[in-house]
Design an enzyme around this catalytic site. Structure first.
Site, PDB file in Angstrom:
ATOM      1  N   ASN A  13      30.098  41.204  44.390  1.00 21.33           N
ATOM      2  CA  ASN A  13      31.347  40.461  44.190  1.00 21.33           C
ATOM      3  C   ASN A  13      31.991  40.219  45.556  1.00 21.33           C
ATOM      4  OD1 ASN A  13      34.192  40.016  43.922  1.00 21.33           O
ATOM      5  ND2 ASN A  13      34.028  40.564  41.772  1.00 21.33           N
ATOM      6  N   HIS A  16      36.829  39.558  47.854  1.00 24.39           N
ATOM      7  CA  HIS A  16      37.752  40.009  48.891  1.00 24.39           C
ATOM      8  C   HIS A  16      37.422  39.453  50.279  1.00 24.39           C
ATOM      9  CE1 HIS A  16      40.030  41.975  45.970  1.00 24.39           C
ATOM     10  NE2 HIS A  16      39.097  42.844  45.643  1.00 24.39           N
ATOM     11  N   HIS A  58      35.425  35.806  41.043  1.00 25.25           N
ATOM     12  CA  HIS A  58      36.451  35.664  40.001  1.00 25.25           C
ATOM     13  C   HIS A  58      37.406  34.566  40.453  1.00 25.25           C
ATOM     14  CE1 HIS A  58      39.707  37.912  37.410  1.00 25.25           C
ATOM     15  NE2 HIS A  58      39.574  36.642  37.082  1.00 25.25           N
ATOM     16  N   ARG A  60      40.492  33.262  39.910  1.00 21.47           N
ATOM     17  CA  ARG A  60      41.702  33.680  39.182  1.00 21.47           C
ATOM     18  C   ARG A  60      42.638  32.499  39.004  1.00 21.47           C
ATOM     19  NH1 ARG A  60      42.561  39.569  39.179  1.00 21.47           N
ATOM     20  NH2 ARG A  60      44.507  38.980  38.201  1.00 21.47           N
ATOM     21  N   ARG A  64      44.360  33.545  44.043  1.00 26.97           N
ATOM     22  CA  ARG A  64      44.798  34.400  45.156  1.00 26.97           C
ATOM     23  C   ARG A  64      43.676  34.670  46.164  1.00 26.97           C
ATOM     24  NH1 ARG A  64      45.550  40.085  42.013  1.00 26.97           N
ATOM     25  NH2 ARG A  64      46.921  38.797  40.759  1.00 26.97           N
ATOM     26  N   GLU A  85      33.301  35.106  36.998  1.00 24.37           N
ATOM     27  CA  GLU A  85      34.254  35.851  36.168  1.00 24.37           C
ATOM     28  C   GLU A  85      35.446  34.947  35.931  1.00 24.37           C
ATOM     29  OE1 GLU A  85      35.632  39.359  38.053  1.00 24.37           O
ATOM     30  OE2 GLU A  85      33.656  40.240  38.168  1.00 24.37           O
ATOM     31  N   THR A 116      41.493  43.306  38.206  1.00 31.27           N
ATOM     32  CA  THR A 116      41.356  43.387  36.753  1.00 31.27           C
ATOM     33  C   THR A 116      41.513  44.844  36.310  1.00 31.27           C
ATOM     34  OG1 THR A 116      39.704  41.676  37.072  1.00 31.27           O
ATOM     35  CG2 THR A 116      39.916  42.567  34.863  1.00 31.27           C
ATOM     36  N   GLU A 166      29.910  43.831  29.994  1.00 34.55           N
ATOM     37  CA  GLU A 166      30.052  44.575  31.242  1.00 34.55           C
ATOM     38  C   GLU A 166      31.013  45.716  30.947  1.00 34.55           C
ATOM     39  OE1 GLU A 166      30.449  42.485  34.960  1.00 34.55           O
ATOM     40  OE2 GLU A 166      31.634  44.115  35.823  1.00 34.55           O
ATOM     41  N   HIS A 207      33.338  47.734  38.336  1.00 37.11           N
ATOM     42  CA  HIS A 207      34.726  47.977  38.706  1.00 37.11           C
ATOM     43  C   HIS A 207      34.872  49.387  39.283  1.00 37.11           C
ATOM     44  CE1 HIS A 207      38.825  46.380  38.722  1.00 37.11           C
ATOM     45  NE2 HIS A 207      39.090  47.648  38.918  1.00 37.11           N
TER      46      HIS A 207
END
Ligand code: PXP
Length: 264
Positions: A13, A16, A58, A60, A64, A85, A116, A166, A207
């Site tokens: 993922n 970030h 993701h 969003r 962000r 996602e 999340t 998941e 996660h």
């Protein structure tokens, strides 16, 4: 799950990397090129080169971190499957229709959360989830539901026709430093993975997975795929900082003694 596939796939993922870019260049129109850095697409390609089996982002609602243009560029350039996602909204479904990512993981979204926080609440939206799952399958994307590791929730996921879930590993990750809580959360996760497998659902997990708790989580029964972001990017920062500072020191030294020389 294919019983022979003992080693879980790694989905990296890269959200970030975009968080870092947005911290400086939120107001730029461009999402990459010239001074706009880091480029999440480059990060994804390097992750693939190092052995990532897939790339997860993701998109969003508040944009962000990952931007629309990042997802488009990833869809065009990745060598491995893209796992998008997204919240179960009409707007996001329009995206999935257009991009047809290999995998779509439906996640809950709350604007105020930092990341999340919990699995999807399926109870209040059974019909909608069932039709979303059917539409995503018809598009050729494999849908998954991000769920807390609870047998009743998995029963409902099976009833709605989810081929993949998941399992949320955040509670185990948070409990990890405390041995008694860790064992309780681990048992919960093992029961959930076993139950999902019995229901014929493919098990993914993610996660809060990091370089410590992976020692336990990699051994989750029936696990086919792990999605890991924050810890991998955190490690990349610490393992990469020496090279980055050394290179800047060298540049300063070089250009201080040869002023006016521009990098080619
Ligand atoms: N899986 C899902 C469904 C997520 O929402 C997230 C966080 O965006 C992750 C995996 C990755 O979590 P982490 O960044 O803690 O590794």
């Amino acid at each position: 799950m294919e019983e022979g596939a003992r080693i879980p796939r790694l989905g990296v993922n890269i959200d970030h990397s975009a968080t870092l870019r947005q911290a400086r260049y939120r107001d730029e129109e461009r999402t990459c090129g010239t001074f706009v850095e880091p480029d999440p697409v480059l990060v994804a390609q390097l992750a693939e080169r190092a052995g990532a089996d897939g790339i997860t982002v993701h998109l969003r609602e508040d944009r962000r971190h990952i931007q629309e243009r990042d997802v488009e560029r990833l869809a065009e350039s990745l060598a491995t499957p893209l796992n998008l996602e997204m919240a179960a909204t009409e707007g996001m479904l329009a995206w999935a229709r257009r991009l047809r990512p290999a995998q779509v993981c439906l996640v809950p979204e709350n604007r105020r959360e930092v990341t999340t926080e919990g699995g999807l609440d399926l109870r209040g939206q059974r019909e909608r989830m069932a039709s979303l799952l059917a539409e995503l399958r018809a598009l050729g994307s494999v849908p998954s539901l991000f769920l807390d590791p609870e047998p009743e929730i998995l029963d409902l996921a099976a009833h709605l026709g989810a081929p993949v879930v998941e399992l949320h590993t955040g509670a185990l990750a948070r409990a990890f430093p405390d041995p008694s809580r860790r064992e309780a959360e681990w048992e919960r996760l093992v029961r959930a993975a076993t139950h999902a497998h019995t229901l014929g659902i493919t098990v993914h997990a993610g996660h809060g997975v990091n370089y410590q708790n992976i020692a336990r989580i990699a051994g989750l029964p029936h696990l086919v795929e792990l999605n890991i972001g924050h810890s991998i990017l955190s490690r990349a920062l610490t393992t990469g900082i020496e090279e980055a500072v050394r290179t800047m020191r060298e540049q300063i030294r070089a250009y201080a003694t040869a002023p006016g020389t521009l990098p080619s």
